[in-house]
Enzyme design. Structure first.
Site, PDB file in Angstrom:
ATOM      1  N   THR A   2       7.090 -90.502 -40.234  1.00 63.15           N
ATOM      2  CA  THR A   2       8.732 -90.085 -39.511  1.00 63.15           C
ATOM      3  C   THR A   2       8.904 -90.013 -40.818  1.00 63.15           C
ATOM      4  OG1 THR A   2      10.306 -91.806 -38.989  1.00 63.15           O
ATOM      5  CG2 THR A   2       9.244 -92.746 -41.216  1.00 63.15           C
ATOM      6  N   THR A 164       8.081 -86.225 -36.649  1.00 60.55           N
ATOM      7  CA  THR A 164       9.773 -86.619 -36.728  1.00 60.55           C
ATOM      8  C   THR A 164      10.775 -85.544 -35.740  1.00 60.55           C
ATOM      9  OG1 THR A 164       9.552 -86.537 -39.462  1.00 60.55           O
ATOM     10  CG2 THR A 164      11.360 -85.976 -38.372  1.00 60.55           C
TER      11      THR A 164
END
EC number: 3.4.25.2
Length: 173
Positions: A2, A164
């Site tokens: 992330t 992401t």
């Protein structure tokens, strides 16, 4: 994997993250909320790493905040100490950025509690991309707010990092 990024500018602290959760090389969910408010909405935390581990750490951090009456640094240090010394917690694979209106910190599983040298912190697979973008914007653009810099940094990280996405949650304290 992330991206979580936190920026301080003009007395405001903003923290944001994307919403992608992966399992191996597959996207499992694109709307995970990795940025959350804690302690009477005065503290914001963002996590990177294993989602289940991060939820455990967030809950532990929230308990430390309650115990230390919202004192961010004390709660973060106590969490890091417990994380390192408690055998069951040592295997947790996650990192957190925690922030209130005046300070923000990176808390890692190795027991680190790091205050940023500059007014930017970022973690996760896209963290270095987001940090670079945020630092550049912070240094060259006086018109963007902390939250707008976080948004642009997340967009850039999402354009580069395959772990992401562009589903962002941004909170400001």
């Amino acid at each position: 994997m992330t991206t979580i990024v936190c920026v301080r500018k003009n007395g405001k602290v903003a923290i944001g993250g994307d919403g992608q959760a992966t399992l191996g090389n597959c996207v499992e969910k694109g709307t995970v909320r990795k940025v959350r408010r804690l302690y009477k909405d005065k503290v914001v935390t963002g996590f990177a790493g294993s989602t289940a581990d991060a939820f455990i750490l967030r809950d532990l951090f929230e308990k430390k905040l309650e115990l230390h009456q919202g004192h961010l640094v004390k709660a973060a240090v106590e969490l890091a100490k417990e994380w390192r010394t408690e055998r069951s917690l040592r295997r947790l694979e996650a990192m957190m950025i925690v922030a209130n209106e005046s300070e923000f910190l990176l808390v890692s599983g190795s027991g680190d509690v790091i205050e940023p040298e500059f007014d930017v912190l970022a973690i996760g697979s896209g963290g270095n991309f987001a940090k670079s973008a945020a630092l550049a914007l912070l240094r060259t653009n006086n018109e963007l707010s902390a939250a707008e810099i976080v948004k642009q940094a997340l967009i850039i990280a999402g354009d580069i990092d395959i772990y992401t996405n562009h589903n962002h949650v941004i909170e400001e304290v």
